[in-house]
Design a protein around this motif. Structure first.
Motif, PDB file in Angstrom:
ATOM      1  N   TRP A  48       0.478  -1.121   0.315  1.00 45.69           N
ATOM      2  CA  TRP A  48       0.269   0.020   0.305  1.00 45.69           C
ATOM      3  C   TRP A  48       0.852   1.077   0.423  1.00 45.69           C
ATOM      4  CZ3 TRP A  48      -4.024  -1.605   4.319  1.00 45.69           C
ATOM      5  CH2 TRP A  48      -5.271  -2.243   3.897  1.00 45.69           C
ATOM      6  N   GLY A  49       2.003   1.396   0.259  1.00 45.66           N
ATOM      7  CA  GLY A  49       2.852   2.214   0.262  1.00 45.66           C
ATOM      8  C   GLY A  49       2.935   3.288   1.627  1.00 45.66           C
ATOM      9  N   PHE A  50       2.795   3.065   2.636  1.00 49.29           N
ATOM     10  CA  PHE A  50       2.706   4.168   3.928  1.00 49.29           C
ATOM     11  C   PHE A  50       3.719   4.123   4.485  1.00 49.29           C
ATOM     12  CE2 PHE A  50      -2.296   2.984   3.728  1.00 49.29           C
ATOM     13  CZ  PHE A  50      -2.725   3.650   4.037  1.00 49.29           C
ATOM     14  N   LEU A  51       4.441   5.398   4.332  1.00 52.01           N
ATOM     15  CA  LEU A  51       5.459   6.031   4.996  1.00 52.01           C
ATOM     16  C   LEU A  51       6.759   6.197   4.343  1.00 52.01           C
ATOM     17  CD1 LEU A  51       5.236   4.013   8.557  1.00 52.01           C
ATOM     18  CD2 LEU A  51       4.998   6.533   7.682  1.00 52.01           C
ATOM     19  N   GLY A  52       6.286   6.069   3.605  1.00 52.70           N
ATOM     20  CA  GLY A  52       6.870   5.599   2.174  1.00 52.70           C
ATOM     21  C   GLY A  52       8.931   5.649   2.014  1.00 52.70           C
ATOM     22  N   GLY A  53       9.146   4.437   2.519  1.00 49.00           N
ATOM     23  CA  GLY A  53       9.975   3.866   3.240  1.00 49.00           C
ATOM     24  C   GLY A  53      11.280   5.421   4.245  1.00 49.00           C
ATOM     25  N   ARG A  54      10.411   5.759   4.809  1.00 50.73           N
ATOM     26  CA  ARG A  54      10.875   6.587   5.981  1.00 50.73           C
ATOM     27  C   ARG A  54      11.680   5.549   6.845  1.00 50.73           C
ATOM     28  NH1 ARG A  54       9.364   7.561  11.366  1.00 50.73           N
ATOM     29  NH2 ARG A  54       7.152   6.298  11.049  1.00 50.73           N
ATOM     30  N   ALA A  55      12.589   6.049   7.015  1.00 49.82           N
ATOM     31  CA  ALA A  55      13.571   5.148   8.589  1.00 49.82           C
ATOM     32  C   ALA A  55      12.313   4.679   9.535  1.00 49.82           C
ATOM     33  CB  ALA A  55      14.588   6.344   9.173  1.00 49.82           C
ATOM     34  N   GLY A  56      12.604   4.038  10.225  1.00 49.69           N
ATOM     35  CA  GLY A  56      12.431   3.516  11.902  1.00 49.69           C
ATOM     36  C   GLY A  56      11.061   3.227  11.378  1.00 49.69           C
ATOM     37  N   ALA A  57       9.774   3.158   9.899  1.00 50.46           N
ATOM     38  CA  ALA A  57       9.034   2.423  10.001  1.00 50.46           C
ATOM     39  C   ALA A  57       8.565   1.228  10.247  1.00 50.46           C
ATOM     40  CB  ALA A  57       8.521   2.857   8.353  1.00 50.46           C
ATOM     41  N   ARG A  58      10.161   0.534  10.397  1.00 51.19           N
ATOM     42  CA  ARG A  58       9.719  -1.001  10.266  1.00 51.19           C
ATOM     43  C   ARG A  58       9.748  -1.235  11.683  1.00 51.19           C
ATOM     44  NH1 ARG A  58      13.838  -3.493   6.270  1.00 51.19           N
ATOM     45  NH2 ARG A  58      12.780  -2.474   4.248  1.00 51.19           N
ATOM     46  N   GLY A  59       9.607  -2.820  12.131  1.00 55.57           N
ATOM     47  CA  GLY A  59       8.867  -2.698  13.619  1.00 55.57           C
ATOM     48  C   GLY A  59       8.564  -2.184  14.355  1.00 55.57           C
ATOM     49  N   VAL A  60       8.363  -2.558  15.955  1.00 57.50           N
ATOM     50  CA  VAL A  60       7.503  -1.638  16.399  1.00 57.50           C
ATOM     51  C   VAL A  60       7.774  -1.182  18.415  1.00 57.50           C
ATOM     52  CG1 VAL A  60       5.400  -2.221  18.208  1.00 57.50           C
ATOM     53  CG2 VAL A  60       5.386  -3.385  15.429  1.00 57.50           C
ATOM     54  N   ARG A  61       7.820  -0.299  18.231  1.00 60.15           N
ATOM     55  CA  ARG A  61       8.169  -0.218  19.906  1.00 60.15           C
ATOM     56  C   ARG A  61       7.178   0.241  20.739  1.00 60.15           C
ATOM     57  NH1 ARG A  61      11.308   0.286  15.607  1.00 60.15           N
ATOM     58  NH2 ARG A  61       9.444   1.530  14.180  1.00 60.15           N
ATOM     59  N   LEU A  62       7.470  -0.230  21.745  1.00 56.63           N
ATOM     60  CA  LEU A  62       6.317   0.043  23.410  1.00 56.63           C
ATOM     61  C   LEU A  62       6.657   0.076  23.879  1.00 56.63           C
ATOM     62  CD1 LEU A  62       4.293  -3.437  22.461  1.00 56.63           C
ATOM     63  CD2 LEU A  62       4.000  -1.293  21.543  1.00 56.63           C
ATOM     64  N   LEU A  63       5.892   0.903  24.945  1.00 62.15           N
ATOM     65  CA  LEU A  63       6.314   1.519  26.399  1.00 62.15           C
ATOM     66  C   LEU A  63       5.192   0.860  27.513  1.00 62.15           C
ATOM     67  CD1 LEU A  63       8.331   2.764  28.298  1.00 62.15           C
ATOM     68  CD2 LEU A  63       6.396   4.527  27.660  1.00 62.15           C
ATOM     69  N   PHE A  64       5.855   0.106  27.972  1.00 62.81           N
ATOM     70  CA  PHE A  64       4.734  -0.607  29.231  1.00 62.81           C
ATOM     71  C   PHE A  64       4.724   0.134  30.347  1.00 62.81           C
ATOM     72  CE2 PHE A  64       4.416  -5.254  27.352  1.00 62.81           C
ATOM     73  CZ  PHE A  64       3.689  -4.868  26.163  1.00 62.81           C
ATOM     74  N   SER A  65       4.122   0.553  30.886  1.00 57.39           N
ATOM     75  CA  SER A  65       4.145   1.751  32.083  1.00 57.39           C
ATOM     76  C   SER A  65       2.986   1.119  33.343  1.00 57.39           C
ATOM     77  CB  SER A  65       3.645   2.940  31.998  1.00 57.39           C
ATOM     78  OG  SER A  65       3.827   4.010  33.095  1.00 57.39           O
TER      79      SER A  65
END
Length: 679
Positions: free
Chosen positions: A449-466
């Motif tokens: 679908w071409g979302f985020l256009g290859g922006r750095a950091g688009a891949r992967g998932v980063r979460l904060l558990f608080s």
């Protein structure tokens, strides 16, 4: 020394193996040496007589009745058409003259047979089993001009300058020994031998998923250079040296060439570089040099390859190679494969699981060579059990192949917890499931679908558990890792952060390398240790602390899996960091209904409960977190086992009271105002 015009030279049989060709050329040289010695010594005796007898027998065995006269030319003149012999490949690659080829054969005679070694020992002024320069002059030179040409070859000729031929010893040149490069003689005879100083590495090579990378302009230029045999350096750079190594091997395979991968020491000597060059030429392979890195921040030097006549591939980190070579330099960047390439890679590596390629791409962002190895493991495991391979076989192989020693502060867990064991508000559970879906559907959203256009950091998932301790943050990470069928790396940042300057970055780099190799979920506990509000810079340590935080932020951005950071105090986390996360998941202290569910979860169905146990009472009276409930349930079970009785209400109340004491919280008293159960 020159070719002999007008003479007929019998070519060697093209059907001879490398070993047979080398034996024949050695015997022809033995015949020429026999003639020289007969002319020099009219009445040989003792060891010299024995030497002549051996040379005569060696020549006659190879000649089979034919006279030496038909082989009066050089070995280079006798080569036949057809498949290249290692000697011919070396001669062509270095541009050796006919005399240099004969010098190599003379220098290798002691390696061919102990009888030749004895003959040369008898002729050497120092009784060394080697041919001397003086002997070579008598064999190959007819006049003073040719002797001058021989001297010039031994000083400036390609055989010597490239390291194929060595001159050893001291004193006048004519008394020095001629030697072939270390372990080169068996290679010329068709044996795959390598010097101890050259450390080879063998890997599987796969091209699945690399179609787009191979079509990129820098890669296409490198392929053209390889196809033409251009003398150049092709530098493949990647954050992970393994990625560069795999791509280098894939590049040569795509060019239709064989290659050899060499792990260089941190400080390779020119002699090692020469050995690699002559061995690669004799085998007809392209050398792939993997630079050796020390712990200290120094840039390794690429060994000088000026004498090597073809392309050399060098694998390095970005900006991590010092190159003084004057030859053309082509740089090829080896970025990690994108989701669509990973999907293509898994389809090619495991066609049996073609329909689940997107899921494999999300779980295991590997290189093609690694995927092939995993596929081989999975098929073998399934074959042993008489079935087709499945996702569990892939997970088992990834886990087995990712074995690595872990530093202090890092634990590797094989996740066992399930969603049913995770008691959280429905909205929080939905956040966790959405994070997993985000990983699984990266291909569709980012590539198709071409979302985020290859922006750095688009891949992967980063979460904060608080949330407060014991509210299920680590358990949630374990559940997510199991849902992805990967391991969980639990990192205690308070232990990984070092008081020594530079050590923290090194420790974090090792953590990320291990996680990427294992395709593991990363769980950073005590995230406040690095992600607290940035310090005002007052000294070098404050400055470096901010650099360490910046390093971890940048490394997290490149991490393509699931990274979770946990904190007990959200207010302590730098707001600049929070903006880089995909989601913030709050873990509140459980309410009454959640506590009831937790008690039921931590008291297994097989546990013998007495009739007086009322879980609703415990959930209503004790406002505690899940970690405390788990500990109390286990402690009560041990009290019951010691009393040889079911788990009673009193066992549970006593266990809860002790958990309060351990946590330092004020105990609310027993239900209904009962007396304490403590002794």
């Amino acid at each position: 020394m020159n070719k002999s015009p007008g003479r007929t030279h019998e070519a060697v049989d093209p059907g001879l193996s490398p070993a047979e060709r080398l034996a024949l050329e050695s015997a022809i040289l033995a015949g020429r040496l026999l003639e020289l010695l007969k002319q020099t010594f009219s009445q040989p005796d003792g060891s010299l007589a024995s030497a002549l007898s051996f040379l005569e027998a060696s020549f006659q065995q190879a000649a089979r009745g034919r006279p030496l006269a038909i082989w009066q030319g050089t070995a280079a003149e006798r080569r036949s058409a057809g498949a290249a012999h290692p000697l011919d490949r070396l001669a062509d690659g270095l541009g050796l003259s006919s005399c240099e080829v004969d010098l190599l054969l003379l220098a290798g005679l002691p390696e061919q047979h102990e009888g030749y070694a004895d003959v040369l020992r008898a002729l050497h002024p120092l009784a060394v089993p080697a041919a001397t320069v003086g002997l070579a002059a008598q064999l190959f030179c007819r006049d003073a001009d040719e002797r001058h040409m021989l001297r010039e070859l031994l000083h400036t000729g390609p055989a010597v300058t490239a390291g194929a031929l060595r001159i050893a010893g001291e004193g006048p040149l004519v008394t020095r020994s001629l030697l072939v490069a270390d372990t080169l003689w068996p290679v010329l005879g068709g044996i795959d031998a390598w010097p101890e100083a050259v450390r080879r590495r063998e890997i599987a090579v796969g091209l699945h998923g690399l179609a787009h990378w191979l079509r990129e302009p820098p890669t296409e230029h490198a392929l053209s250079a390889l196809a033409s045999g251009m003398a150049c350096i092709i530098l493949l750079s990647a954050e992970d040296e393994r990625v560069a190594r795999h791509r280098a091997a894939a590049l040569t395979q795509a060019a239709g060439l064989a290659s050899v991968i060499i792990d260089l020491p941190p400080d390779p000597t020119p002699a090692v570089a020469q050995l690699i060059g002559v061995h690669a030429l004799a085998r007809g392979v392209v050398p792939i040099l993997c630079l050796g890195y020390r712990n200290e921040p120094t840039t390794p030097q690429v060994p000088a390859c000026a004498r090597y006549p073809g392309p050399v591939l060098v694998c390095a980190r970005p900006g991590g190679a010092a190159i003084d070579d004057l030859r053309p330099l082509l740089e090829v960047s080896c970025e990690r494969l994108g989701p669509s390439a990973l999907r293509s890679m898994w389809r090619g590596a495991m066609p049996e699981l073609r329909g689940q390629a997107a899921l494999l791409a999300a779980r295991y962002p590997a290189e093609p060579a690694s995927a092939l190895a995993v596929a081989t493991d999975a098929r073998a495991r399934a074959q042993w059990q008489g079935r087709r391979p499945n996702l569990d076989d892939v997970a088992a192989s990834v886990r087995a192949r990712a074995g690595a020693s872990l530093q202090g502060g890092v634990k590797r867990l094989r996740p066992l917890a399930t969603w049913e064991q995770l008691v959280l508000p429905g909205e929080r559970l939905e956040q966790l499931r959405e994070a997993i879906d985000r990983l699984i559907h990266q291909v569709q959203v980012l590539e198709d679908w071409g979302f985020l256009g290859g922006r750095a950091g688009a891949r992967g998932v980063r979460l904060l558990f608080s949330g407060p301790p014991g509210t299920g943050k680590t358990l949630a990470a374990e559940v997510m890792a199991r849902a992805l069928a990967v391991d969980l790396l639990v990192v205690d940042l308070s232990r990984v952060v070092s008081k020594w300057l530079g050590e923290t970055e090194k420790n974090l780099a090792e953590v990320f390398d291990t996680a990427e190799k294992a395709s593991a979920v990363l769980f950073f506990d005590e995230a406040d240790a690095l992600f607290g509000r940035r310090t005002e810079i007052s000294d070098a340590h404050d400055r470096y602390a901010n650099l360490e935080t910046a390093y971890l932020l940048a490394r997290l951005e490149r991490f393509e899996g699931l990274a979770i950071l946990a904190t007990n105090h959200r207010q302590n986390i730098d707001p600049a960091f929070l903006r880089r996360l995909e989601a913030l998941v709050e873990f509140p202290e459980p309410g009454r209904e959640e506590r009831l569910a937790l008690w039921r979860c931590h008291l297994p169905p097989k546990a013998p409960l007495a009739e007086d146990v009322r879980l609703t009472e415990l959930a209503a009276h004790f406002p505690v977190v899940g970690g405390l409930i788990r500990n109390a349930a286990v402690a009560a079970a041990f009290l019951a086992a010691a009393n040889a009785s079911p788990v009673t209400r009193q066992h549970l109340l006593r266990a809860v009271q002790r958990e309060y004491e351990k946590s330092g919280k004020a105990f609310p008293g027993m239900p209904g105002g009962e007396a304490s159960t403590s002794p």
